[in-house]
Motif scaffolding. Sequence first.
Motif, short mmCIF file in Angstrom:
data_model
loop_
_atom_site.label_atom_id
_atom_site.label_comp_id
_atom_site.label_asym_id
_atom_site.label_seq_id
_atom_site.Cartn_x
_atom_site.Cartn_y
_atom_site.Cartn_z
N HIS A 127 0.85 -1.19 0.00
CA HIS A 127 0.00 0.00 0.00
C HIS A 127 0.88 1.23 0.00
CE1 HIS A 127 0.74 -0.83 4.24
NE2 HIS A 127 0.30 0.37 4.58
N ASP A 154 5.81 4.37 5.03
CA ASP A 154 6.67 3.36 5.68
C ASP A 154 6.72 2.07 4.86
OD1 ASP A 154 3.92 3.24 6.57
OD2 ASP A 154 4.50 1.69 8.00
N HIS A 155 6.06 2.06 3.71
CA HIS A 155 6.11 0.91 2.80
C HIS A 155 6.68 1.33 1.45
CE1 HIS A 155 3.71 -1.56 5.59
NE2 HIS A 155 3.37 -0.35 6.01
N ASP A 211 -0.03 -4.46 6.09
CA ASP A 211 -0.58 -3.95 7.36
C ASP A 211 -1.99 -4.47 7.62
OD1 ASP A 211 1.69 -2.52 7.85
OD2 ASP A 211 0.78 -0.53 7.62
N HIS A 221 4.99 -5.50 9.85
CA HIS A 221 5.52 -4.97 11.11
C HIS A 221 5.47 -6.08 12.16
CE1 HIS A 221 5.38 -0.83 9.60
NE2 HIS A 221 4.15 -1.07 9.18
ZN LIG Z 1 2.83 0.20 7.86
#
Ligand SMILES: [Zn+2]
Length: 348
Positions: free
Chosen positions: A91, A95-96, A211, A254
């Motif tokens: 996505h 942070d990806h 996520d 994560h």
């Molecule tokens: Zn994330």
Amino acid sequence: MISVTAPEQFKAWQAKVLPPVEEVRPGVWSIPVPFINNPMRYTLAYLLVGDRESALVDPGWDSDEGWEALMAGLATAGLGPEDVTGIVVTHFHPDHLGMAARLRAASGAWVALGENEPLPTHWRGDPLQFVDEDREQFAAWGVPAEYLGEVSFQEETWAQMTAIAAPQRRLADGELLPISGLQVRVLATPGHTPGHIALVDEANGLILTGDHVLPRITPHVSLEAANHVNPLGDYLHSLGIMDVGAEMEVLPAHEYRFRGLPTRLAELRFHTLERSREVMAVLAVGEAATVWDVSRELTWSRGFDSLRGFTLRLALAETASHLVYLGARGVEVGIDVSRGAPTPTPAP
Ligand SMILES: [Zn+2]
């Protein structure tokens, strides 16, 4: 109960340190990439080695430390950046997707997102208008004037969002990753974002959940992207379709790997619906007139007053997603949540 399948990773999570690079299956590597100044601490990137091609899934937050960790991970697998031919991102969150631009520059690899994910570089419009509209959205949600500055996007947010890599490829539900030597299937799991995808590697008994499913926390589902009508409804639907079996090992983006996907799906469903019931109870009292009013009455781990800045923004957008979900289920909500905050409109 879910069972942790990665003791080293779990220990590292508890000790608040970066877990080791690990080979999960032959040719499947877990590479933690630091996520600076964030309680999640790292994104788990995955390297899937095919036949003279390989995919890097979720390269993580863009930083020099992250880049070093990613390169060190590739080196542990005996590869360099030039060996990565495809960058697959579950996505668009930074942070990806953040480090995809840097990795593409170093490797020449294509970048792929799910087919329904917003297209960052095709976002258009005036950054100042974007900031104004975002503020207006939160004002319409009843956010008092003194909080508007901290919850709404700033001009830097626009710059950051439009700087991230544009995908050259789109991945549709059911499609195999276009990497020679891999048999990895795309599973569309909208909810956390409109075009979130998971990846299923049946031969290896693995599912990469991004996520969408994490072992410990419930992913954030918010009314945010302009093209996302009922994110929570989508999220619950996506939980329903992803039961690929209890024996599959879950590789989340994560925290740590685990087994027990059906159990975890049931827990996530339960938590989500429990939250919706809490929102309904607040509505039943009949005093809440805005998203802000409802949010204030909900339970937050450290109390509503402790929520500030971006965390407060997320809390409000989560509340809004519940109101939309309940409205779609026929509950008399009576609160205006008619459109999401104006994440830049993707080009057609
Ligand atoms: Zn994330």
